[in-house]
Design an enzyme around this catalytic site. Structure first.
Site, short mmCIF file in Angstrom:
data_model
loop_
_atom_site.label_atom_id
_atom_site.label_comp_id
_atom_site.label_asym_id
_atom_site.label_seq_id
_atom_site.Cartn_x
_atom_site.Cartn_y
_atom_site.Cartn_z
CG PHE A 113 -21.24 39.32 -6.44
CD1 PHE A 113 -19.89 39.33 -7.03
CD2 PHE A 113 -19.89 37.64 -5.19
CE1 PHE A 113 -18.31 39.34 -7.22
CE2 PHE A 113 -18.94 38.12 -5.65
CZ PHE A 113 -18.06 38.18 -6.61
CD GLN A 233 -18.96 29.26 -2.21
OE1 GLN A 233 -18.41 29.75 -2.04
NE2 GLN A 233 -19.86 29.21 -1.81
CG HIS A 235 -15.90 30.10 -7.45
ND1 HIS A 235 -16.28 29.57 -8.83
CD2 HIS A 235 -15.94 31.03 -7.15
CE1 HIS A 235 -16.81 31.57 -9.05
NE2 HIS A 235 -16.86 32.35 -7.91
CG LEU A 245 -12.45 32.37 -8.53
CD1 LEU A 245 -13.46 31.01 -8.43
CD2 LEU A 245 -12.30 33.30 -7.31
CD GLU A 248 -21.11 34.83 -7.56
OE1 GLU A 248 -19.88 34.17 -7.65
OE2 GLU A 248 -21.89 35.25 -6.85
NE ARG A 281 -19.35 32.33 -5.28
CZ ARG A 281 -18.44 32.81 -5.12
NH1 ARG A 281 -17.59 31.81 -3.53
NH2 ARG A 281 -17.80 34.24 -5.10
CG HIS A 346 -14.35 29.12 -3.98
ND1 HIS A 346 -13.38 29.86 -4.11
CD2 HIS A 346 -15.04 30.44 -4.27
CE1 HIS A 346 -12.97 30.92 -4.75
NE2 HIS A 346 -14.31 31.30 -4.01
NE ARG A 381 -17.32 32.10 0.39
CZ ARG A 381 -17.01 32.86 -0.18
NH1 ARG A 381 -17.21 34.21 0.05
NH2 ARG A 381 -15.93 32.28 -1.04
C1 LIG Z 1 -9.77 32.66 -5.77
C2 LIG Z 1 -10.02 32.98 -4.40
C3 LIG Z 1 -11.12 33.94 -4.54
C4 LIG Z 1 -11.89 34.83 -3.65
N1 LIG Z 1 -12.99 35.85 -3.35
C5 LIG Z 1 -13.58 36.15 -2.95
C6 LIG Z 1 -13.80 37.30 -2.76
O1 LIG Z 1 -14.05 38.41 -3.73
N2 LIG Z 1 -15.23 37.50 -1.46
C7 LIG Z 1 -14.73 36.94 -1.07
O2 LIG Z 1 -15.79 37.52 0.21
N3 LIG Z 1 -14.18 35.78 -0.84
C8 LIG Z 1 -14.23 35.96 -1.40
N4 LIG Z 1 -12.62 34.78 -1.41
C9 LIG Z 1 -13.12 34.26 -0.20
C10 LIG Z 1 -11.82 34.52 0.91
O3 LIG Z 1 -11.04 35.39 0.00
C11 LIG Z 1 -11.16 33.20 1.96
O4 LIG Z 1 -12.09 33.05 2.79
C12 LIG Z 1 -10.74 34.88 2.65
O5 LIG Z 1 -9.56 35.59 2.16
C13 LIG Z 1 -9.87 34.04 3.94
O6 LIG Z 1 -9.03 34.47 4.28
P1 LIG Z 1 -8.29 33.93 6.15
O7 LIG Z 1 -7.83 35.19 6.87
O8 LIG Z 1 -9.37 33.37 6.69
O9 LIG Z 1 -7.19 32.97 5.47
P2 LIG Z 1 -5.74 33.11 4.51
O10 LIG Z 1 -5.84 34.59 3.75
O11 LIG Z 1 -5.23 32.13 3.66
O12 LIG Z 1 -5.08 33.18 6.10
C14 LIG Z 1 -4.00 32.27 6.38
C15 LIG Z 1 -2.89 32.82 6.97
O13 LIG Z 1 -2.65 31.52 8.48
C16 LIG Z 1 -1.52 31.59 7.43
N5 LIG Z 1 -1.56 30.06 8.59
C17 LIG Z 1 -2.11 29.10 8.16
N6 LIG Z 1 -1.77 27.65 8.73
C18 LIG Z 1 -0.60 28.33 9.42
C19 LIG Z 1 0.42 28.07 10.70
N7 LIG Z 1 0.27 26.21 10.52
N8 LIG Z 1 1.33 28.18 10.80
C20 LIG Z 1 1.25 29.72 10.65
N9 LIG Z 1 0.77 30.36 10.23
C21 LIG Z 1 0.14 29.34 9.52
C22 LIG Z 1 -0.68 31.77 6.63
O14 LIG Z 1 0.46 32.09 6.16
C23 LIG Z 1 -2.12 32.69 6.01
O15 LIG Z 1 -1.54 34.22 6.65
C24 LIG Z 1 -12.10 34.42 -2.40
C25 LIG Z 1 -10.82 32.86 -2.26
C26 LIG Z 1 -10.47 32.53 -3.57
C27 LIG Z 1 -9.79 31.06 -3.06
#
Ligand SMILES: Cc1cc2nc3c(=O)[nH]c(=O)nc-3n(C[C@H](O)[C@H](O)[C@H](O)COP(=O)(O)OP(=O)(O)OC[C@H]3O[C@@H](n4cnc5c(N)ncnc54)[C@H](O)[C@@H]3O)c2cc1C
Length: 613
Positions: A113, A233, A235, A245, A248, A281, A346, A381
């Site tokens: 990566f 970031q 992407h 997306l 990568e 990136r 991203h 990142r």
């Molecule tokens: C398309 C894409 C591909 C990616 N690929 C990679 C990868 O391959 N490898 C990597 O390391 N990173 C990757 N990333 C980054 C990574 O996936 C994210 O940073 C990470 O998944 C975020 O996880 P999280 O648990 O913080 O938030 P999320 O998975 O977004 O979860 C947030 C949660 O909070 C809840 N929530 C939000 N606001 C409220 C509210 N007001 N009240 C109640 N609930 C709420 C939502 O319902 C959800 O359940 C990618 C990001 C994207 C966008």
């Protein structure tokens, strides 16, 4: 009022891991989430999870790559914790049944990566996040952890001491999306925010519509500092028409980028003579836009990403999902044609200031995942470092919130003797609240003016009921969609990959206009069930506060570091800027200050070097 030991807000990767960890500590834990957990945006993660698992690799190399990728703005204790704990956490996922892609000899596969000196990204096809979410959700179900899904948390119940460092968080207020009821949730031990990213601040983003930064905005207004928000970031490979997306992983497997002249520009124009397409990136995103600006883009907008030479067998084995995305969203067959790509928002490197145990400045309030800033990623990142952050720091925050003794953190939160105040940023308009927060009877937004836990929650519930009733009662004014669009367009035009003072000041003026217009916002849909109009209206307020935080930080930081490029400041200024940008919501007025970066690791100090790939 609902009551649990630990409340986890959000059911994405960070929230699920935090809930499992808190449960393992013996806590009665519940997840409150606006989406069902498996619909969380973690499910969109494609490429993989970085973990030093193989011979020839080790956590120190992973830590070094991450510090270099951060452009020396990550804190060493956080980076080293990530690198040390990610192998165990990744193996834990495997033991819980996550279907990792494997080599013929049975070992979990790892791919290269961007910015990594070793191929250490583990993956499950190009659907890593989907499998990660389902694997952990199974563990949540197995343990009987209560999930309140489709509950929108609209505010934190915090006490209203003048000094944010004295405040305590006793729970949250949530709106039941199915019924329209507003109810209190009390947390006996702690609240863990795991609410994800802020992508909706921009109009071209890989993030879901639900990624509105609610947790970061709520914590900020309750008095917790936001850290390093200017580092957004972009992407390099998103589909031009939707922002979807293209992982990568495509470049990791050998995909190449070329411009309208058919030139492999990463090498041809010397953007990254060694790593080429697999440079970090920020480097690749700037290279693509430089090509477009130099007239070598396709349709003045994008470049090509080509994976045809990898062959059908390898593509369908490792990148099948990409074929579907390119076909469904862009009408392109990735086996036969190159895919059009351009940079898109991203990931938000900044967020809620926490220490390496997930604790914030406010007692009883924790944060983990993309909404938090520990800080692991600093100013940029590395791909594959967010998913391990979810499981490593989600677990730590969950354990800590449940009462486990985590030892003393090395990262400090809030204002210590070492901080530096900003001595006067020249902004074209007054940032912050339009009507001052003290028109209400509290200092902290959500602040209860009382300190007894039950009363704190009850008082906050009453205030939220009134706020929602007021929004619902208005029958004319402006709708959130118009405001959101104005905000997103200005941020995309002015606070994007390339930034200059004039554009940043323009953005602050535009944000102010949107903030003022928000005073007249009204909700058109009178329904009490699944009223997305109401939810989006509340979210838009959060986007305004976060857009302003990003822009203020970007205007203050007059240097070029990681993802933050300033036209008139083309060098990294280590003498002046080896520090985090901190922003506190001081009674409705954003206040900027700085705290030093920690470069001293467990056994060495990371000396800033020129970052080339
Ligand atoms: C398309 C894409 C591909 C990616 N690929 C990679 C990868 O391959 N490898 C990597 O390391 N990173 C990757 N990333 C980054 C990574 O996936 C994210 O940073 C990470 O998944 C975020 O996880 P999280 O648990 O913080 O938030 P999320 O998975 O977004 O979860 C947030 C949660 O909070 C809840 N929530 C939000 N606001 C409220 C509210 N007001 N009240 C109640 N609930 C709420 C939502 O319902 C959800 O359940 C990618 C990001 C994207 C966008």
């Amino acid at each position: 009022m609902h009551e649990h030991d630990v409340l986890v807000i959000g059911g994405g990767g960070a929230g699920l891991r935090a809930a499992i960890a808190a449960h393992e500590e013996g806590a009665d834990v519940a997840i409150v989430t606006k989406l069902h957990p498996v619909r969380s945006h973690t499910g969109a993660a494609e490429g993989g999870i970085n973990a030093a698992l193989r011979e020839g690799d080790d956590w120190e190399l992973h830590a070094y790559d991450t510090m270099k990728g951060s452009d020396y703005l990550g804190d060493a204790p956080a980076i080293e914790t990530l690198a040390q704990d990610s192998p165990e956490e990744t193996i834990q996922l495997e033991n819980w049944g996550m279907p990792f892609s494997r080599e013929d000899d049975g070992r979990v596969s790892q791919r290269p990566f961007g910015g990594l000196s070793f191929a250490r990204t583990t993956y499950a096809g190009a659907e890593t996040g989907h499998h990660m979410l389902h694997t952990m959700y199974e563990q949540v179900v197995k343990r009987g952890i209560q999930v309140y899904d489709e509950w929108y948390v609209s505010n934190l119940a915090v006490t209203d001491h003048d000094d944010p460092a004295d405040r305590e968080c006793h729970g949250v207020v949530a709106y039941d999306i199915k019924t329209g009821q507003v109810e209190g949730f009390k947390a006996r031990n702690g609240v863990v925010l795991a609410t994800g990213g802020t992508g909706q601040v921009y109009d071209h983003t890989t993030n879901a519509v639900a990624n509105t930064g609610d947790g970061a905005a709520m914590a900020y207004r309750a008095g917790v500092p936001l850290e390093d928000m200017e580092f957004v970031q972009f992407h390099p490979t998103t589909l031009p028409s939707t922002g979807v997306l293209i992982s990568e992983g495509v470049r990791g497997e050998g995909g190449i980028l070329y411009n309208s002249e058919g030139e492999r520009f990463m090498f041809e124009y010397g953007y990254a003579n060694n790593a080429g397409e697999l440079a970090s990136r920020d480097v690749v995103a700037r290279a693509e836009l430089t090509e477009v600006n130099a007239g070598r883009g396709v349709e003045d907008e994008y470049v090509y990403l080509d994976m045809r030479h990898l062959g059908e067998e390898r593509i369908t084995d490792r990148l099948e999902n990409i074929l579907h995305l390119a076909r469904d969203f862009e009408g392109v067959d990735g086996l036969e044609e190159p895919m059009p790509v351009k940079p898109g928002q991203h990931y938000e490197m900044g967020g809620i200031e926490t220490d390496e145990n997930g604790e914030t400045l406010i007692d009883g309030l924790y944060a983990a995942g993309e909404c938090a800033c520990v800080s692991v990623h600093g100013s940029n990142r590395l791909g594959g470092n967010a998913l391990p952050e979810l499981i490593v720091f989600g677990a730590r925050a969950g354990r800590h919130a449940a009462g486990a003794d985590m030892g003393e953190a090395e990262i400090t939160t809030g204002k210590t003797a070492e901080i530096e105040e900003e001595d006067g940023l020249d902004t074209p308009v007054e940032p912050g609240a339009v009507s001052s927060a003290d028109e209400e009877d509290t200092v902290a937004d959500g602040g209860a003016a009382v300190v007894e836990p039950d009363e704190t929650v009850r008082h906050t519930v009453e205030r939220e009921r009134t706020r929602i009733e007021e929004l619902m009662e208005k029958d004319d004014g402006i709708q959130h969609a118009e405001l959101r669009e104005d905000l997103q367009k200005s941020m995309t035009a002015n606070v994007n990959v390339f930034r200059n003072e004039e554009g940043l000041k323009q953005a602050l003026e535009d944000i102010r206009e949107v903030r003022e217009a928000y005073q007249d916002v009204y909700v058109n849909d009178p329904s009490r069930t699944f009223n997305t109009d109401l939810i989006h209206t509340i979210e838009t307020r959060n986007l305004i506060d976060l857009a302003e935080a990003i822009t203020l930080g970007a205007l203050a930081r007059d240097e070029f570091r990681g993802a933050h490029w300033r036209q008139a400041h083309q060098e990294r200024k280590d003498d002046e800027w080896l520090k985090h940008t901190m922003l506190s919501w001081n009674d409705g007025t954003p206040e900027l200050w700085y705290k030093p970066v920690i470069l001293e690791g467990e056994s060495k100090t990371y000396e800033p070097k020129e970052r080339s790939y």
